[in-house]
Write a protein that holds these residues in place. Structure first.
Motif, PDB file in Angstrom:
ATOM      1  N   SER A 489       1.535   2.926   3.226  1.00 37.83           N
ATOM      2  CA  SER A 489       1.956   2.992   2.013  1.00 37.83           C
ATOM      3  C   SER A 489       2.698   1.722   1.448  1.00 37.83           C
ATOM      4  N   ALA A 499       1.720   4.722  -4.125  1.00 29.41           N
ATOM      5  CA  ALA A 499       1.855   5.098  -2.683  1.00 29.41           C
ATOM      6  C   ALA A 499       3.056   5.986  -2.388  1.00 29.41           C
ATOM      7  N   LYS A 501       5.033   7.983   1.453  1.00 26.89           N
ATOM      8  CA  LYS A 501       5.110   8.256   2.874  1.00 26.89           C
ATOM      9  C   LYS A 501       5.754   9.431   3.084  1.00 26.89           C
TER      10      LYS A 501
END
Length: 545
Positions: A489, A499, A501
């Motif tokens: 990420s 991004a 996670k």
């Protein structure tokens, strides 16, 4: 007839063949070709970060568009980098044309800078590899390349272009745009199929990539429905038959459910349509046994009988074959068996999620619920794909692209090519951390060219497939399969992508919803446990066997 450089002639043929995208890493050995592309407004040049990534993009584009993927690279070093994608196109029967810059002809044989015999290098993994030795032959050779790449069993063609050839002028004479032959079964062959089919008690169809390449999905559906024939799809060809149809019986791939395999084992007749009956599809060449009758129909003469000698072998284009088979009539006596096998398949592939599920299974449930039915998925090689293969349902054609060659690093670049082929579709790639790292640099390519794909990265910090085999054959003796901690990420953010996670199904669902809404290049890193190494077994269970 008109005078132009060899490089200009190549671009003229690309334009005549309606090529809209070419993929490359630039190199000084083919600068005249790049310069000729500069003036052609109808062709977009996508410059990648690595030749392997560029060629995977071209291969994915070709699989999605059903047109030849075009990739450009330089001499030995660039050629070597993209060779994995040439092998993928060869095993996956994907039309692709590779233009490679080559050492000046006057320097050949002296171990010139980055010199290698490109014809000899690619001959084993390409349908045709050729070096141009006179500029006037460009229209002939490139025209032939388009014909070879698309005719019969499609595949890659590699053209070596010595750097002194490309700027040279000649009178160029262009032939017609390529027309693909469509051979049809003879009346006798159709009669032979009819005789075997209506003698069978438990017939099945195994349908492969030839159906997709011929755009014969509708005809396959009509033929299967007319005769109540159960359909299984070959390895990574899920989308050629609607998975929710009562006649769909599953996918023959890695980790196939035993209920799906039982359908093939019980069958007494197999109609193999547009499939080469590969090692994976046939479960290490064990699934098709001598007690079964085999009808094998394929566009390629060499494919028929290569693995299994058929009782009836027919060389035909799948559109033409299914059109003629549609006309046969007879009494059907296998409906009860079909219903029973479908019930077994539905039970085996049922997707039920609970809080105790591994995150991989829950994620497949979420994307299955949230994605539109025409969304297109690509995947890399790895155990993570087992959850996709087992539980995701493909309802429409042109919604799945995966490497039958099993190439790592494939999924995300292929998604870029697929998105360019279908810009209005939602395109999602699935990768493991091992494969994703091999071509992660192409996230920057996606950002630079505004190609909004969603990348799901299953991160368990190991080469999971190899670890699984390691545990099966050498339990507990782990070597070379553990990987370090990498924040995918963070890397994606650094390259300009969105991004996230996540480590729970709930957090993934929120991130995935945002990715669908924002329509930007997005990486969702999914933290998973090493223990849940495959769909069917944990590491502890494998060691205990």
């Amino acid at each position: 007839m008109s005078e132009m450089t060899a490089a200009q002639a190549i671009v003229e043929i690309l334009k005549r063949e309606a090529i809209r995208n070419v993929f490359c890493v630039p190199g000084e050995s083919y600068l005249p070709l790049l310069d000729a592309l500069y003036n052609e407004q109808s062709i977009t040049v996508i410059s990648a970060r690595h030749e392997g990534g560029a060629a995977f993009m071209a291969e994915g584009y070709a699989k999605a568009s059903l047109k030849p993927g075009i990739v450009l690279a330089t001499r030995a070093v660039g050629a070597s980098n993209l060779s994995i994608a040439v092998h993928t196109a060869f095993q996956d029967s994907t039309p692709m044309i590779v233009f490679l810059g080559q050492v000046n002809q006057h320097f050949r044989g002296r171990e010139g800078f980055q010199e290698v015999d490109l014809e000899g290098y690619f001959q084993p993994i390409a349908k045709w590899a050729v070096e141009v030795r006179h500029p006037k032959r460009i229209p002939e050779i490139v025209g032939r390349a388009f014909r070879i790449a698309q005719s019969g069993r499609p595949g890659p063609v590699v053209i070596s272009l010595p750097e002194d050839i490309l700027p040279a002028k000649a009178d160029m004479q262009f032939g017609p745009v390529v027309s693909i032959p469509r051979p049809a079964p003879s009346a006798r062959e159709v009669a032979n199929v009819k005789e075997l089919l209506f003698r069978a008690a438990k017939p099945i169809i195994i349908a492969g990539g030839g159906v997709k390449q011929a755009q014969a999905e509708e005809r396959l559906l009509n033929f299967a429905e007319k005769h109540s024939l159960p359909v299984l799809t070959a390895f990574r060809r899920h989308d050629i038959f609607p998975n929710d149809h009562p006649l769909y019986m599953g996918h023959l791939g890695l980790g196939t459910q035993k209920e799906v395999l039982e359908t093939v084992k019980e069958a007494d007749l197999i109609l193999a349509l547009g499939t080469r009956l590969s090692e994976i599809t046939t479960q290490d060449y064990t699934l098709i046994t001598p007690d079964k009758k085999l009808i094998h129909i394929d566009i390629d003469f060499d494919t028929i009988g290569r693995v299994y000698a058929p009782d009836v072998g027919i060389v035909a284009h799948m559109q033409e074959a299914l059109e003629r088979l549609q006309g046969i009539d007879g009494n059907v006596n296998w409906k009860a068996w079909v219903v029973a096998r479908r019930q077994k398949y539905e039970w085996a592939s049922k997707l039920e999620t609970t809080e105790q599920n591994v995150i991989n299974k829950s994620i497949i449930a979420i994307i299955r619920d949230k994605l539109p039915s025409d969304a297109l998925l690509t995947n890399d090689a790895g155990n993570f794909a087992g959850w996709l293969h087992s539980f995701y349902a493909f309802y429409e054609k042109h919604t799945y692209i995966g490497p039958t060659s099993g190439a790592m690093g494939y999924g995300m670049p292929a998604a870029l090519g697929a998105k360019l082929a279908f810009p209005n579709k939602t395109v999602v790639s699935l990768s493991g951390d091992g494969g994703f790292m091999m071509t992660i640099q192409e996230i920057e390519t996606a950002v630079r060219y505004h190609i909004p794909i969603i990348c799901l990265v299953f991160n368990n910090q190991m080469y999971g497939t190899i670890r699984m085999h390691q545990e099966m054959h050498y339990p507990g003796r782990v070597i070379a399969t553990d990987l370090g901690s990498v924040s995918f990420s963070d890397m994606a953010l650094a390259m300009g992508a969105e991004a996230y996670k996540v480590d729970t199904a709930g957090s993934f669902e929120i991130a995935f919803h945002q990715a669908l809404k924002r329509n930007k290049v997005t990486v969702i890193e999914i933290l998973t446990e090493k223990e849940t190494i495959s769909v069917s077994a944990t590491i502890s269970e494998i060691r205990g066997k």
